[in-house]
Structures are given as structure tokens and as C-alpha cells.
Write a protein that holds these residues in place. Sequence first.
Motif, PDB file in Angstrom:
ATOM      1  N   LEU A 162      45.605 116.277  64.882  1.00 51.88           N
ATOM      2  CA  LEU A 162      44.820 117.234  64.937  1.00 51.88           C
ATOM      3  C   LEU A 162      45.840 118.664  64.802  1.00 51.88           C
ATOM      4  N   ILE A 163      45.264 119.623  64.052  1.00 57.77           N
ATOM      5  CA  ILE A 163      45.842 121.073  63.914  1.00 57.77           C
ATOM      6  C   ILE A 163      46.005 121.692  65.280  1.00 57.77           C
ATOM      7  N   GLN A 164      46.508 122.874  65.136  1.00 54.61           N
ATOM      8  CA  GLN A 164      46.712 123.622  66.487  1.00 54.61           C
ATOM      9  C   GLN A 164      45.429 124.042  67.008  1.00 54.61           C
ATOM     10  N   SER A 165      44.602 124.745  66.354  1.00 53.01           N
ATOM     11  CA  SER A 165      43.295 125.044  66.879  1.00 53.01           C
ATOM     12  C   SER A 165      42.339 123.958  67.417  1.00 53.01           C
ATOM     13  N   GLU A 166      42.513 122.977  66.626  1.00 51.62           N
ATOM     14  CA  GLU A 166      41.472 121.734  67.183  1.00 51.62           C
ATOM     15  C   GLU A 166      42.054 121.145  68.557  1.00 51.62           C
ATOM     16  N   LEU A 167      43.608 121.153  68.470  1.00 51.78           N
ATOM     17  CA  LEU A 167      44.023 120.631  69.812  1.00 51.78           C
ATOM     18  C   LEU A 167      43.732 121.665  70.981  1.00 51.78           C
ATOM     19  N   ALA A 168      43.565 122.962  70.758  1.00 51.05           N
ATOM     20  CA  ALA A 168      43.619 123.966  71.657  1.00 51.05           C
ATOM     21  C   ALA A 168      42.016 123.813  72.383  1.00 51.05           C
ATOM     22  N   LYS A 169      41.027 123.614  71.453  1.00 53.62           N
ATOM     23  CA  LYS A 169      39.765 123.411  71.826  1.00 53.62           C
ATOM     24  C   LYS A 169      39.727 122.131  72.693  1.00 53.62           C
ATOM     25  N   ARG A 170      40.250 121.129  72.144  1.00 54.94           N
ATOM     26  CA  ARG A 170      40.162 119.929  73.165  1.00 54.94           C
ATOM     27  C   ARG A 170      40.863 120.201  74.361  1.00 54.94           C
ATOM     28  N   THR A 186      48.341 129.577  73.347  1.00 57.34           N
ATOM     29  CA  THR A 186      49.325 128.831  74.212  1.00 57.34           C
ATOM     30  C   THR A 186      49.719 127.596  73.864  1.00 57.34           C
ATOM     31  N   VAL A 187      48.989 126.981  73.016  1.00 60.29           N
ATOM     32  CA  VAL A 187      49.676 125.599  72.374  1.00 60.29           C
ATOM     33  C   VAL A 187      50.802 125.949  71.482  1.00 60.29           C
ATOM     34  N   TYR A 188      50.604 127.067  70.662  1.00 64.68           N
ATOM     35  CA  TYR A 188      51.783 127.527  69.759  1.00 64.68           C
ATOM     36  C   TYR A 188      53.146 127.623  70.834  1.00 64.68           C
ATOM     37  N   LYS A 189      52.867 128.378  71.825  1.00 70.12           N
ATOM     38  CA  LYS A 189      54.033 128.790  72.633  1.00 70.12           C
ATOM     39  C   LYS A 189      54.996 127.422  73.221  1.00 70.12           C
ATOM     40  N   ARG A 190      54.019 126.457  73.642  1.00 69.28           N
ATOM     41  CA  ARG A 190      54.311 125.376  74.369  1.00 69.28           C
ATOM     42  C   ARG A 190      54.460 124.140  73.802  1.00 69.28           C
ATOM     43  N   ARG A 191      54.487 124.232  72.264  1.00 69.30           N
ATOM     44  CA  ARG A 191      54.521 122.919  71.608  1.00 69.30           C
ATOM     45  C   ARG A 191      55.784 122.316  71.780  1.00 69.30           C
ATOM     46  N   ASN A 192      56.898 123.070  71.486  1.00 70.67           N
ATOM     47  CA  ASN A 192      58.352 122.638  71.507  1.00 70.67           C
ATOM     48  C   ASN A 192      58.692 122.237  73.031  1.00 70.67           C
ATOM     49  N   ASP A 193      58.002 122.617  73.976  1.00 68.26           N
ATOM     50  CA  ASP A 193      58.772 122.521  75.314  1.00 68.26           C
ATOM     51  C   ASP A 193      58.954 120.996  75.553  1.00 68.26           C
ATOM     52  N   PRO A 194      59.827 120.606  76.408  1.00 66.57           N
ATOM     53  CA  PRO A 194      60.208 119.210  76.780  1.00 66.57           C
ATOM     54  C   PRO A 194      59.170 118.735  77.164  1.00 66.57           C
ATOM     55  N   ASP A 195      58.376 119.365  78.340  1.00 62.15           N
ATOM     56  CA  ASP A 195      57.248 118.633  79.015  1.00 62.15           C
ATOM     57  C   ASP A 195      55.814 119.011  78.393  1.00 62.15           C
ATOM     58  N   PHE A 196      55.737 119.157  76.992  1.00 60.86           N
ATOM     59  CA  PHE A 196      54.708 119.368  76.352  1.00 60.86           C
ATOM     60  C   PHE A 196      53.825 118.090  76.578  1.00 60.86           C
ATOM     61  N   PRO A 197      54.049 116.998  76.211  1.00 59.26           N
ATOM     62  CA  PRO A 197      53.395 115.895  76.324  1.00 59.26           C
ATOM     63  C   PRO A 197      52.718 115.659  77.689  1.00 59.26           C
ATOM     64  N   GLU A 198      53.471 115.938  78.802  1.00 65.21           N
ATOM     65  CA  GLU A 198      52.836 115.756  79.982  1.00 65.21           C
ATOM     66  C   GLU A 198      51.813 116.990  80.399  1.00 65.21           C
ATOM     67  N   GLY A 241      43.020 112.132  79.345  1.00 62.07           N
ATOM     68  CA  GLY A 241      44.241 111.744  79.550  1.00 62.07           C
ATOM     69  C   GLY A 241      45.266 111.422  78.720  1.00 62.07           C
ATOM     70  N   ILE A 242      45.275 111.741  77.352  1.00 61.70           N
ATOM     71  CA  ILE A 242      45.862 111.514  76.506  1.00 61.70           C
ATOM     72  C   ILE A 242      47.155 112.504  76.312  1.00 61.70           C
ATOM     73  N   ALA A 243      48.315 111.937  76.067  1.00 67.15           N
ATOM     74  CA  ALA A 243      49.679 112.934  75.667  1.00 67.15           C
ATOM     75  C   ALA A 243      49.627 113.041  74.453  1.00 67.15           C
ATOM     76  N   TRP A 244      50.129 114.367  73.897  1.00 67.74           N
ATOM     77  CA  TRP A 244      50.203 114.752  72.513  1.00 67.74           C
ATOM     78  C   TRP A 244      51.739 115.152  72.114  1.00 67.74           C
ATOM     79  N   SER A 245      51.992 114.967  71.084  1.00 68.55           N
ATOM     80  CA  SER A 245      53.456 115.425  70.509  1.00 68.55           C
ATOM     81  C   SER A 245      52.978 116.147  69.166  1.00 68.55           C
ATOM     82  N   PHE A 246      54.141 117.232  69.122  1.00 68.41           N
ATOM     83  CA  PHE A 246      54.268 118.014  67.916  1.00 68.41           C
ATOM     84  C   PHE A 246      55.265 117.589  66.905  1.00 68.41           C
TER      85      PHE A 246
END
Length: 243
Positions: free
Chosen positions: A189-197, A204-216, A225-230
Motif C-alpha cells: 500500500l502507498i501512504q495515502s491508502e494505508l492512512a485510509k485503512r 500522521t502515517v508519514y510522521k510515524r512510519r520510521n518509529d520503532p513501534d510503528f508495526p504495533e 489487526g495486521i501490523a505494517w512495516s515501511f
Amino acid sequence: MSEKTMESSGKGFLVLLLPISFLIIFLVSTWRFLLALVVLIIGFNIWQQYQWQQWCQRVNPVFHQLVRENQGKITPMDLAMRGSFPGPTAKRYLDGKASEFGASIVNAGSGNEVYYFITASILGNILDSSEPVKTLSAQPVTTAARSLLAPPATQTLLAEPEVEVELAAPATHTEVKPNLAKQLVFGSLIQSELAKRLNVYSSTVYKRRNDPDFPEWTRSRDPDGIAWSFSEKTKEFFPIEES
């Protein structure tokens, strides 16, 4: 005209003529040295310009790396620290690059300046962050979905061995979860698609995509309940398979 007036005019002319005569004599006798000095100055300036261009060629890879790492935001101190050269030299280099690429220069106070260089990837992120999030429209619950999402419609309470009492429990779900298979047409998914999901803003997704706790964080907001990685390489988001 009286004789006294003519005498005064002659003296004034001599006063002007003498310096001019000395200047002409000086130029005639020293023109070779003056010409050599002019040629030397021009040659020195050309050599300095050549040396500067050669130095800029060596610094360009450092500059390009800083643009990628800092999302286009650079200060003279950043460049001077990375390249180990004086601050005025770094500022002169950035001024040239700002003029070449049309960068914005913002005064941060105390004489510090911040240079903003806009690249295609940065511009794409800005456009994604400005895209409003569309809320998912509610859809009627089908019979199959109700059987999966809603609690059992009836509960049996045995007051006595031969007596059964049925209590109706209304379904509380009003919409179906998004179909992940349809969204993952290309496996990501691209950023806008994941944000809609996740039902959040794209910024918000752009700011947090590199955080260690982004998948959780994505797991807690994902409807399945799916975890996502960037992926920094493809700038896309991939689901993390459960082991």
C-alpha cells in the motif's frame, strides 16, 4: 582682456598641464608592467574559479546525501560538519546551490539560515500529507458477515431441565471490514491508502512510519489487526506476516 587676467589664466593652465604631463610620461614608461599586472590579476581570478569548481565537484556527493537524509533541509553547519571545512565556505557553497536549484532560504535567528531544497520524493510526501482522509461509508451487513462478526443471535438459558428461554441479542456491527486482498493489488500500500485503512491522516502515517513501534501502532488501528512495516527503498508499506 587685461595683461593681469591673461597671466592668471596662463598660470592656471600650467597647474593643470603639469600633472597630466607627468601621468602621460608615467603610463608610457610603465605600460608594459601595468599590462602584465592586469593579465596576472585576471589569470589569478580564473585559477581561483577553476579551483572552486573542482572543490564543488568533490563536495556534491556529500551535499546530495544530506538532502536525502534531512528531507531537503540543510544548514551551513550541517554541511561544514559533514565535510570538515570552514563555515563561510559551506555558506558560499549553499548560496550557489540555492541559486542553481531555486531553494528557499529561511532565517532561523541569530544569523543562522536554513536552506530548503525540494526533491520529487519530498514533493510527493507533501502532496500525500495534504490529501484529506475519506471516511469509509457504512455498508449493510450481509448474512455471511453477520455470522462471522456478530455474537450468536440467541442464547439458551436452562432454568429447568425441560424449559428453554431464548433471549434475542441485536447485532452491534454496522459495516464490513475492508477487503485486504482487494487493497493489496500489488502486494503493498502507498501512504495515502494505508492512512485510509487506518482511518488517520496521511501526514500522521508519514510522521510515524520510521518509529520503532510503528508495526504495533498500525496493528492497534488496522481493522484486521495486521501490523505494517515501511520500506525506505520503495516508499511503500507491507503487511507483516505472523510467524
